[in-house]
Write a protein that holds these residues in place. Structure first.
Motif, short mmCIF file in Angstrom:
data_model
loop_
_atom_site.label_atom_id
_atom_site.label_comp_id
_atom_site.label_asym_id
_atom_site.label_seq_id
_atom_site.Cartn_x
_atom_site.Cartn_y
_atom_site.Cartn_z
N ILE A 3 0.87 -1.18 0.00
CA ILE A 3 0.00 0.00 0.00
C ILE A 3 0.90 1.23 0.00
CG2 ILE A 3 -1.88 1.24 1.11
CD1 ILE A 3 -2.76 -1.31 2.43
N HIS A 4 0.90 1.92 -1.11
CA HIS A 4 1.83 3.04 -1.30
C HIS A 4 1.12 4.36 -0.98
CE1 HIS A 4 5.03 5.49 -2.68
NE2 HIS A 4 4.55 5.74 -3.87
N CYS A 5 1.39 4.87 0.22
CA CYS A 5 0.77 6.12 0.68
C CYS A 5 1.71 7.31 0.62
CB CYS A 5 0.30 5.97 2.13
SG CYS A 5 -0.93 4.71 2.41
N ALA A 6 3.00 7.06 0.55
CA ALA A 6 3.97 8.15 0.64
C ALA A 6 3.77 9.16 -0.49
CB ALA A 6 5.39 7.60 0.59
N GLY A 7 3.75 10.43 -0.13
CA GLY A 7 3.59 11.49 -1.13
C GLY A 7 3.69 12.83 -0.45
N ILE A 8 4.04 13.86 -1.22
CA ILE A 8 4.15 15.21 -0.67
C ILE A 8 3.51 16.20 -1.65
CG2 ILE A 8 6.24 14.75 0.66
CD1 ILE A 8 7.83 16.15 -1.56
N GLY A 9 3.18 17.37 -1.14
CA GLY A 9 2.59 18.42 -1.97
C GLY A 9 2.76 19.77 -1.30
N ILE A 15 8.75 17.30 -5.15
CA ILE A 15 7.42 16.70 -5.29
C ILE A 15 7.43 15.66 -6.40
CG2 ILE A 15 5.03 17.16 -5.96
CD1 ILE A 15 5.35 19.95 -4.68
N LEU A 16 8.04 15.99 -7.53
CA LEU A 16 8.10 15.06 -8.66
C LEU A 16 8.93 13.83 -8.32
CD1 LEU A 16 8.55 17.60 -11.60
CD2 LEU A 16 6.45 16.45 -10.89
N GLN A 17 10.02 14.03 -7.59
CA GLN A 17 10.86 12.90 -7.19
C GLN A 17 10.10 11.92 -6.31
OE1 GLN A 17 13.66 11.37 -7.69
NE2 GLN A 17 13.51 10.02 -5.91
N VAL A 18 9.40 12.44 -5.30
CA VAL A 18 8.69 11.58 -4.36
C VAL A 18 7.47 10.94 -5.01
CG1 VAL A 18 7.40 11.51 -2.19
CG2 VAL A 18 9.52 12.83 -2.33
N ASN A 19 6.65 11.77 -5.65
CA ASN A 19 5.35 11.30 -6.14
C ASN A 19 5.43 10.52 -7.45
OD1 ASN A 19 4.50 12.73 -3.94
ND2 ASN A 19 3.26 14.20 -5.06
N ILE A 20 6.47 10.79 -8.25
CA ILE A 20 6.58 10.11 -9.54
C ILE A 20 7.78 9.18 -9.61
CG2 ILE A 20 6.91 10.43 -12.02
CD1 ILE A 20 5.26 12.95 -11.88
N ASN A 21 8.98 9.73 -9.52
CA ASN A 21 10.18 8.92 -9.75
C ASN A 21 10.30 7.77 -8.75
OD1 ASN A 21 10.77 10.72 -11.79
ND2 ASN A 21 12.26 11.88 -10.61
N ALA A 22 10.20 8.09 -7.47
CA ALA A 22 10.32 7.05 -6.45
C ALA A 22 9.15 6.06 -6.54
CB ALA A 22 10.38 7.68 -5.06
N THR A 39 1.69 21.28 -9.31
CA THR A 39 2.66 20.19 -9.43
C THR A 39 2.18 18.95 -8.70
OG1 THR A 39 4.42 21.85 -9.50
CG2 THR A 39 5.08 19.58 -9.12
N TYR A 40 1.59 19.15 -7.53
CA TYR A 40 1.05 18.01 -6.77
C TYR A 40 -0.03 17.30 -7.57
CZ TYR A 40 -1.84 15.49 -3.42
OH TYR A 40 -2.57 14.53 -2.78
N SER A 64 -0.72 17.40 -10.75
CA SER A 64 -0.18 16.81 -11.98
C SER A 64 0.56 15.51 -11.70
CB SER A 64 0.76 17.81 -12.67
OG SER A 64 0.06 18.98 -13.04
N SER A 65 1.30 15.49 -10.58
CA SER A 65 2.02 14.26 -10.22
C SER A 65 1.04 13.14 -9.85
CB SER A 65 2.98 14.53 -9.05
OG SER A 65 2.29 14.77 -7.84
N LYS A 66 -0.07 13.50 -9.22
CA LYS A 66 -1.07 12.49 -8.88
C LYS A 66 -1.81 12.00 -10.13
CE LYS A 66 -0.61 12.01 -4.43
NZ LYS A 66 -0.30 10.70 -3.80
N ALA A 67 -1.98 12.88 -11.10
CA ALA A 67 -2.58 12.46 -12.37
C ALA A 67 -1.69 11.42 -13.05
CB ALA A 67 -2.80 13.66 -13.28
N PHE A 68 -0.39 11.69 -13.05
CA PHE A 68 0.56 10.71 -13.59
C PHE A 68 0.44 9.38 -12.84
CE2 PHE A 68 4.44 8.33 -13.18
CZ PHE A 68 4.88 8.21 -14.49
N LEU A 69 0.44 9.47 -11.51
CA LEU A 69 0.42 8.26 -10.69
C LEU A 69 -0.85 7.45 -10.93
CD1 LEU A 69 2.16 6.84 -8.58
CD2 LEU A 69 0.91 8.08 -6.80
N HIS A 70 -1.97 8.15 -11.09
CA HIS A 70 -3.24 7.48 -11.34
C HIS A 70 -3.20 6.76 -12.69
CE1 HIS A 70 -7.63 7.28 -12.34
NE2 HIS A 70 -7.68 6.87 -11.09
N HIS A 71 -2.77 7.45 -13.72
CA HIS A 71 -2.68 6.84 -15.06
C HIS A 71 -1.68 5.69 -15.07
CE1 HIS A 71 -4.35 10.58 -17.36
NE2 HIS A 71 -5.20 10.06 -16.51
#
Length: 260
Positions: free
Chosen positions: A81-87, A103-110, A147-148, A150-157
Motif C-alpha cells: 500500500i503506497h501512501c507516501a507522497g508530498i505536496g 514533489i516530482l521525485q517523491v510522487n513520480i520517480n520514487a 505540481t502536486y 499533476s504528479s497524482k494524475a501521472f500516478l493514477h494513469h
C-alpha cells in the motif's frame, strides 16, 4: 490471517491509520517512513496493542539511492500500500523549482521505482495486491497545487496502465488506484489550513484519516482498478466533470487560492 503488508508513508495521516486498521485485522506489518523517531513510536504502540510484530524501514523517498537500497533487500510481502507522497500549496512565483522537483521525485520517480519492482515480484510469486493512494486531485487541473495534482494524475494513469500490463501475466495480481478527497491530516500546514477553511461547513467535506484508512482496507477486496473514496467525493467528481473545463479549473483554483 498471516498476510504480510508493506505500507509506505506509514508514520502519519492515511498510512498511519491503515497500519492500525490492518493490524486489527491480523496482518503482519512492514512499515516505511522517513523518521526513525516516528517509526519507533508507531512500532512500540502497535506491538503494545496487537500480537503481531511490526518491522520498520527508514526510507526517504526524496532520495533515489535510499529507495533503490530498500528495494535491493527484496522484501517478500503479499500486499503493498503506497501512501507516501508530498505536496505544497502556492503558485509558480512562490513555489521554488527545487520544491517542485522534490514533489516530482517523491510522487513520480520514487513511486515508479517502487511499483515496478513490486509488480515484478508479485507476478513472479504468483499473487499480490498493490494499492496506490492517488487523489481526486488527479482528475482535473488544480491551480495553486499544480505540481502536486499533476504528479497524482501521472500516478493514477500509471497505476491503471500497470494494472492492465500485470493482468496479462497473472490474474492473481491486482493494482488498484484509490483516490481520497480532502482528508484531515497534516498535509497542509496550519496557516494554509486556516486560510482555506473559512467555516465549519467546509470541514464537513473532509474525511478523517481513519475513515479513509478503513475504506482503503475494504478496497483490498475489490476487483476494480480505480476506487474513489467517499460518497461525497464520488458525487463531486461527477458534478465537476459535467462542467466546461475552463469553469472547472476556475472554481477549483478560486478555492485553493485562499490558502496561498
Amino acid at each position: 490471517m498471516g498476510k504480510k503488508v508493506l505500507i509506505t508513508g506509514a508514520t502519519s495521516g492515511i498510512g498511519r491509520s491503515l497500519a492500525y486498521t490492518l493490524a486489527e485485522e491480523g496482518y503482519e506489518l512492514y512499515i516505511v517512513g522517513r523518521s526513525d523517531e516516528k517509526l519507533a513510536e508507531l512500532k512500540a504502540d502497535l506491538e503494545s496493542r496487537y500480537t503481531q510484530t511490526c518491522v520498520c524501514y527508514r526510507v526517504d523517498f526524496s532520495r533515489s539511492e535510499e529507495v533503490r537500497s530498500f528495494l535491493a533487500q527484496k522484501l517478500q510481502v503479499d500486499i503493498l500500500i503506497h501512501c507516501a507522497g508530498i505536496g505544497k500549496v502556492g503558485d509558480f512565483k512562490t513555489i521554488s523549482v527545487e520544491e517542485e522537483q522534490e514533489i516530482l521525485q517523491v510522487n513520480i520517480n520514487a513511486s515508479v521505482l517502487l511499483l515496478k519492482s513490486f509488480a515484478q515480484r508479485f507476478v513472479a510469486q504468483g499473487h499480490g495486491t498493490i494499492i496506490v493512494v492517488c487523489s481526486t486531485a488527479a482528475f482535473y487541473p488544480h491551480p495553486f497545487m499544480n505540481t502536486y495534482a499533476s504528479s497524482k494524475a501521472f500516478l493514477h494513469h500509471y497505476s491503471l496502465g500497470l494494472g492492465e500490463e500485470v493482468r496479462r501475466y497473472s490474474k492473481q495480481v491486482k493494482v488498484i488506484a484509490v483516490s481520497p478527497g480532502p482528508t484531515r491530516t497534516s498535509f497542509f500546514n496550519p496557516q494554509t489550513k486556516t486560510k482555506m477553511v473559512q467555516s465549519q461547513t467546509e470541514t464537513k467535506f473532509e474525511m478523517s484519516a481513519e475513515q479513509v484508512g478503513e475504506s482503503i482496507a475494504k478496497a483490498l477486496y475489490s476487483n476494480r482498478s480505480s476506487v474513489t473514496i467517499g460518497r461525497r467525493n464520488q458525487l463531486m467528481t461527477l458534478f465537476l466533470k459535467c462542467l466546461p473545463l475552463k469553469l472547472r479549473i476556475r472554481l477549483v483554483g478560486n478555492y485553493i487560492a485562499k490558502g496561498v
